[in-house]
Design an enzyme around this catalytic site. Structure first.
Site: not given
Ligand code: GDP
Ligand code: IMO
Ligand code: MG
Length: 430
Positions: A14-17, A39, A41-42, A144, A231, A246, A309
């Site tokens: 969830d770094e903002g990929k 798993n 969520g981008h 397998r 992830q 994961t 969520g």
């Molecule tokens: P991903 O899984 O790495 O793609 O990241 P997520 O989408 O799960 O979570 C990133 C969250 O931070 C999302 O709600 C984005 O809309 C939000 N986001 C991304 N970049 C920024 C930023 O620079 N500032 C803020 N405030 N929110 C950001």
């Molecule tokens: P993105 O791509 C954050 C975490 C789950 C759990 C562990 C194992 O949005 O960054 P799994 O469903 O793979 O069995 O879960 O990994 N996890 C994530 N945490 N961002 C994700 O994806 C994740 N995908 C899995 O919360 O701790």
């Molecule tokens: Mg995410």
């Protein structure tokens, strides 16, 4: 022949990929996912709208670009269909530019049941899985037993599906898991199975490809290819905080096995990190904050999982973990997201070393899960101003630039850009 660039998360996800991939897509011809499944969520935001992608690459909003789901990815047909339908509602017809590897494995409804059964069996030692069936589907791949996208066209598909499902039912019952009470989206296994089967028709409308040939041909034709990670480093099956990880290789090496490209074809490696740190689910997190500051990061950063969520655990940036991530992945440039969340913070701390029983180290110890790790914090002065409306890197507040320079100096990797809002337009390149 061009090189394949890689973009991946350096923390716990969830770094903002998704956002950065979307921003970089105009520079590429092909965007390819190489591991993980629903798993992930981008989130992508533009034009006042918000879109969350789980399986589909984050280049999909650029309809002239090719998007590829590689062999290393897991597809859950029902979730895939929902994603396709939600894109269609937004006027995006993914059938035009989305290609799927025949070798990508399928997540069955009973894999999702096994995920729940495994978590139940772990009791207090739960991983905190997203319960999308990731672990069990990769388990069947390695054992397998798995079913692949290409198999959906085989005459004996239903028979093989039934065989695998029966195995899962036997295992679940042996684990004392109450199969009858199990629900997916409020539906029983057989109700959900019906929807899953219907969803195969959507999957089959897409072009199935031998993606290893497809992608290598793209590179030979000098197409620019970006591999999108899901992830992140610290959730990697080998080098993450095992067993709280994961079930795939989320690291640069995973690009080679998840797409079928040679290591020598890898070009730039872009690592994404938040200006602080979050984690969803269980497992070690040395810089986690349990105080008001942690709550503020969660609230101001809207730190709630895009897939489940669940509130994300929040803490300061972890430099030892970042340095480890840069080492394992060969990161060539950093993208720093979400400093705007800390606009009102007088002090911003960075964990620059670990104190383990009085000994300072910046090495990730094998005993990461059990060691008594205290973060050694270095304070940085906050910039105490809004970043809204800033359009150039050089116009960022001096103290933010100092913080970013410290991250560069501590990791030894240059910052390429910083993101200052969820919106597509707010990425400032250096
Ligand atoms: P991903 O899984 O790495 O793609 O990241 P997520 O989408 O799960 O979570 C990133 C969250 O931070 C999302 O709600 C984005 O809309 C939000 N986001 C991304 N970049 C920024 C930023 O620079 N500032 C803020 N405030 N929110 C950001
Ligand atoms: P993105 O791509 C954050 C975490 C789950 C759990 C562990 C194992 O949005 O960054 P799994 O469903 O793979 O069995 O879960 O990994 N996890 C994530 N945490 N961002 C994700 O994806 C994740 N995908 C899995 O919360 O701790
Ligand atoms: Mg995410």
């Amino acid at each position: 022949m061009t090189k394949i660039d890689v973009l991946l998360g350096l923390q716990w996800g969830d770094e903002g990929k998704g956002k950065i991939v979307d921003v970089l897509t105009p520079r590429y011809d092909v965007i390819a996912r190489f591991q993980g499944g629903p798993n992930a969520g981008h989130t992508i935001e533009f034009g006042g709208g918000k879109h969350v992608l789980h399986i589909i690459p984050s280049g999909i909003f650029h309809q002239e670009k090719i998007n590829l789901i590689g062999n290393g990815v897991l597809i859950e047909p029902r979730i895939f269909r929902q994603e396709i339908e939600s894109l269609a509602e937004k006027g995006v017809d993914a059938t035009k530019n989305l290609f799927i590897s025949k070798k990508a494995h399928l997540i069955l409804p009973s894999h999702r049941m096994m995920d729940a059964a495994n978590e139940q069996a772990k009791g207090g030692a739960k991983i905190g899985s997203t319960l999308k069936g990731i672990g069990p589907a990769y388990t069947d791949k390695i054992a397998r037993n798995g079913l692949r996208v290409g198999d959906t066209l085989a005459p004996d598909f239903i028979e093989r599906y039934g065989q695998l499902k029966r195995q899962h039912l036997m295992m679940a019952r042996a684990m004392d898991f109450d199969v009858d009470q199990f629900r997916i989206d409020g539906l029983t296994l057989s109700q959900y199975e019906r929807l899953w089967m219907e969803s195969l028709a959507t999957l089959k409308r897409f072009r199935y490809v031998n993606s290893e040939y497809f992608i290598n041909q793209c590179l030979r034709e000098d197409k620019r290819v970006l591999a999108e990670g899901a992830q992140a480093m610290m959730l990697d099956i080998d080098f993450g905080t095992y067993p709280f990880v994961t079930s795939s290789n989320t690291i640069t090496a995973g690009v080679c096995t998840g797409l079928g490209v040679a290591p020598s074809t890898v070009g730039k490696v872009m690592g994404i990190t938040k200006a602080y740190c979050t984690r969803v689910g269980a497992g070690p997190f040395p810089t986690e904050l349990f105080d008001e500051t942690g709550k503020r990061l969660c609230e101001l950063g809207h730190e709630y999982g895009a897939t489940t969520g669940r509130p994300r655990r929040c803490g300061w940036i972890d430099i030892p973990a970042l340095r480890y991530a840069c080492m394992i992945n060969g990161v060539t440039e950093l993208y720093v997201t979400k400093p705007d969340v800390m606009n009102d913070f007088e002090t911003i701390n960075a964990c620059t070393a670990y104190d383990i029983d009085g000994r300072h180290t910046d090495e990730i110890p094998y005993e990461y899960n059990t060691a008594n790790i205290q973060p050694v914090l270095t304070p940085y002065e906050g910039w105490l101003q809004s970043l809204a409306g800033i359009e150039r890197y050089e116009d960022l507040p001096v103290r933010l630039k100092e913080y970013l320079a410290a991250i560069e100096q501590l990791t030894g990797v240059p910052v390429a850009a910083v993101s200052i809002s969820p919106d597509r337009k707010d990425v400032l390149f250096k």
